[in-house]
Scaffold this motif. Structure first.
Motif, short mmCIF file in Angstrom:
data_model
loop_
_atom_site.label_atom_id
_atom_site.label_comp_id
_atom_site.label_asym_id
_atom_site.label_seq_id
_atom_site.Cartn_x
_atom_site.Cartn_y
_atom_site.Cartn_z
N TRP A 242 0.83 -1.21 0.00
CA TRP A 242 0.00 0.00 0.00
C TRP A 242 0.86 1.26 0.00
N THR B 285 1.69 2.28 -3.40
CA THR B 285 0.55 2.48 -4.30
C THR B 285 0.28 3.97 -4.43
N LYS C 80 -1.18 7.65 -4.52
CA LYS C 80 -2.22 8.22 -3.68
C LYS C 80 -3.57 8.27 -4.39
N GLN D 91 -4.99 4.87 -4.01
CA GLN D 91 -5.37 4.65 -2.61
C GLN D 91 -6.73 5.28 -2.30
N LEU E 80 -5.14 1.90 7.71
CA LEU E 80 -4.85 2.63 6.48
C LEU E 80 -5.85 3.76 6.18
#
Length: 321
Positions: free
Chosen positions: A175, A178, A180, A183, A207
């Motif tokens: 993550w 990854t 933004k 996300q 998260l």
């Protein structure tokens, strides 16, 4: 009171010739002698899929349905490695804008559920790259529609890889790498074989990601049957979102094939869930995952109307008294 808004997945059982998932395989593409003609054919298929999506949204408006999941197969071969130079969005700008404008005008909630091969906790770097690429495509589609991509893609946690705790920590590790923008579009769902509601809550709380609670999955895969004691935590994960809390509802096909989805929704099973969430949050958007799609929604509403513990708002929405 809690408002319950029902939606359904991808295609209608009522409309004819309205598939948003028409496709061409790469094997079929390879058989075409002219590559550019093949690409034009892919674009025609994609345009037809988007036009059918608009038909579906108009069908939904006519039936007071304002919650819908788009097919993730709108553009065939969009991310195939042999077609990396194809700018697939450019010829679809008009269709995407018209679709997005309609959804926004009618205040419809639309989203995606990318396929099972999108794995953010994979130990394989190539699979992770492919997963990120697929999610980026979904973000670009939403941007092309002019729709805010925030919390529009539902994902499962991924594979257990024979070590569930390690797989959870790998999700967190991956993550961090990854983008933004990707996300921001993700919601996480508990699954029916590996990652329970509590496993998924662990990631969501760590998260800052909303949890899409799948009640059927929970009944098939749980460490603790009493989901209600952690429901407030599920609700809290949606504090980061501009959208109402979302959950999935489906019913087992039968006892032997418990994880498979039935054609319709068992209303008693559904209300066993709803009775536990009354007044816990102002609104819950319930995505129906049933084989009969919109027909399942219509049948469920007919059963809901017979109850004395609800107040009907329209043909897809009701309030829990």
């Amino acid at each position: 009171m809690t408002i319950i808004r029902l939606g359904y997945v991808a295609m209608s059982m009522e409309l004819t010739n309205s598939s948003p998932s028409q496709t061409m395989t790469f094997k079929q593409f390879q058989k075409l002698s002219d590559r550019e003609a093949g690409i034009r054919k892919l674009e025609r298929i994609a345009k037809s899929n988007l036009e059918n999506c608009l038909r579906l949204l108009k069908h939904n408006k006519g039936n007071d349905i304002s919650f819908f999941r788009f097919s993730s197969r709108l553009i065939p071969l969009a991310n195939h490695e042999a077609l990396e130079s194809w700018n697939y969005l450019s010829p679809l700008q008009k269709e995407l804008k018209v679709l997005g404008d309609f959804a926004k005008k009618e205040r419809m909630r639309v989203d995606f559920h990318p396929d099972h091969f999108v794995l953010l906790n994979t130990p394989n770097n190539e699979t992770l790259k492919a997963s990120t690429k697929t999610l980026a495509m979904h973000v670009r589609l939403l941007e092309g529609m002019g729709i805010d991509a925030t919390h529009r893609c539902v994902l499962h946690v991924g594979g257990g890889y024979n070590d569930k705790e390690k797989a959870l920590e790998r999700f967190i590790h991956n993550w961090m790498y990854t983008p933004k923008g990707i996300q921001d579009t993700v919601m996480l769902e508990n699954d029916d074989t590996t990652f329970t509601m509590l496993d998924t809550l662990y990631l969501c709380e760590k998260l800052g990601v909303p949890l899409v609670f799948d009640y059927h999955h929970h009944l098939a895969c749980h460490n603790d049957e009493d989901w209600e004691k952690d429901w407030a935590r599920v609700v809290s994960t949606w504090d980061v979102s501009p959208l109402p809390l979302k959950m999935h509802i489906s019913s087992p096909k039968n006892k032997k094939e418990y994880r498979s989805h039935s054609d319709y929704i068992d209303s008693e099973m559904f209300f066993a869930f709803l009775n536990g969430v009354r007044d816990s949050t102002p609104q819950i958007d319930c995505m129906i995952e049933a084989k009969q799609k919109d027909k399942a929604l219509f049948q469920l509403m007919e059963e809901v109307k017979k109850r004395n513990d609800i107040e009907v708002v329209n043909r897809s929405t009701f309030k829990l008294k």
